[in-house]
Design a protein around this motif. Structure first.
Motif, PDB file in Angstrom:
ATOM      1  N   ASP A  57      32.113  -4.762 -19.630  1.00  0.00           N
ATOM      2  CA  ASP A  57      32.736  -6.056 -19.897  1.00  0.00           C
ATOM      3  C   ASP A  57      32.789  -6.285 -21.404  1.00  0.00           C
ATOM      4  O   ASP A  57      32.335  -5.451 -22.188  1.00  0.00           O
ATOM      5  CB  ASP A  57      31.987  -7.184 -19.182  1.00  0.00           C
ATOM      6  CG  ASP A  57      30.530  -7.299 -19.607  1.00  0.00           C
ATOM      7  OD1 ASP A  57      30.120  -6.667 -20.605  1.00  0.00           O
ATOM      8  OD2 ASP A  57      29.782  -8.037 -18.942  1.00  0.00           O
ATOM      9  N   ARG A  58      33.349  -7.382 -21.788  1.00  0.00           N
ATOM     10  CA  ARG A  58      33.528  -7.686 -23.216  1.00  0.00           C
ATOM     11  C   ARG A  58      32.190  -7.747 -23.967  1.00  0.00           C
ATOM     12  O   ARG A  58      32.086  -7.273 -25.096  1.00  0.00           O
ATOM     13  CB  ARG A  58      34.269  -9.017 -23.332  1.00  0.00           C
ATOM     14  CG  ARG A  58      34.684  -9.372 -24.689  1.00  0.00           C
ATOM     15  CD  ARG A  58      35.471 -10.662 -24.665  1.00  0.00           C
ATOM     16  NE  ARG A  58      36.298 -10.736 -25.840  1.00  0.00           N
ATOM     17  CZ  ARG A  58      37.314 -11.533 -25.978  1.00  0.00           C
ATOM     18  NH1 ARG A  58      37.663 -12.319 -25.003  1.00  0.00           N
ATOM     19  NH2 ARG A  58      37.997 -11.544 -27.095  1.00  0.00           N
ATOM     20  N   GLU A  61      30.837  -4.242 -24.477  1.00  0.00           N
ATOM     21  CA  GLU A  61      31.660  -3.541 -25.469  1.00  0.00           C
ATOM     22  C   GLU A  61      31.299  -4.016 -26.883  1.00  0.00           C
ATOM     23  O   GLU A  61      31.168  -3.208 -27.807  1.00  0.00           O
ATOM     24  CB  GLU A  61      33.145  -3.801 -25.174  1.00  0.00           C
ATOM     25  CG  GLU A  61      34.083  -2.853 -25.850  1.00  0.00           C
ATOM     26  CD  GLU A  61      33.924  -1.407 -25.411  1.00  0.00           C
ATOM     27  OE1 GLU A  61      33.968  -0.529 -26.301  1.00  0.00           O
ATOM     28  OE2 GLU A  61      33.765  -1.133 -24.207  1.00  0.00           O
ATOM     29  N   LYS A  62      31.105  -5.321 -27.039  1.00  0.00           N
ATOM     30  CA  LYS A  62      30.727  -5.875 -28.336  1.00  0.00           C
ATOM     31  C   LYS A  62      29.348  -5.376 -28.753  1.00  0.00           C
ATOM     32  O   LYS A  62      29.135  -5.007 -29.911  1.00  0.00           O
ATOM     33  CB  LYS A  62      30.743  -7.402 -28.292  1.00  0.00           C
ATOM     34  CG  LYS A  62      30.422  -8.052 -29.623  1.00  0.00           C
ATOM     35  CD  LYS A  62      30.502  -9.551 -29.525  1.00  0.00           C
ATOM     36  CE  LYS A  62      30.168 -10.266 -30.798  1.00  0.00           C
ATOM     37  NZ  LYS A  62      29.208  -9.675 -31.683  1.00  0.00           N
TER      38      LYS A  62
END
Length: 116
Positions: A57-58, A61-62
């Motif tokens: 998910d975001r 990834e971050k």
């Protein structure tokens, strides 16, 4: 009071009805190189875990990008800079994944930031 034999450990409290909460143990800062090496090893383990996850998910990834940036910063050998960057990127996910890979130094540091 009971008798205790405690060796080679970090203890927050000892004794009957003793309580300890929100402890933060700092390793000897005079050994910056050893500590930085351990942090990088643990960050590598977290990075491998994130890379092995097929669905990201975001937030994951971050975190992956943040960890890669922290590792890049570590190449200068500046422990304080690395810790500062880790502090700015502290999150529950960072903590959970560091626990998941069995990291000690990173997990302890992130925990102390989240609970301060």
């Amino acid at each position: 009071m009971s008798k205790y034999d405690i060796r080679n450990s970090q203890i927050g409290a000892v004794g009957d009805n003793a309580k300890s909460d929100h402890n933060m143990y700092i390793m000897d800062v005079s050994k910056n190189k050893v500590k930085l090496t351990e942090i990088i090893k643990e960050l590598n383990d977290i990075e491998k875990l994130l890379l092995s996850t097929t669905v990201r998910d975001r937030e994951r990834e971050k975190l992956l990008i943040d960890i890669q940036n922290i590792k890049k910063i570590s190449e200068d050998g500046n422990l304080e800079l690395v810790l500062g960057k880790m502090k700015s990127k502290a999150s529950q996910l960072f903590y959970d994944l560091s626990i998941g890979v069995g990291s000690g130094v990173v997990a302890s540091f992130i925990y102390s930031i989240l609970n301060s």
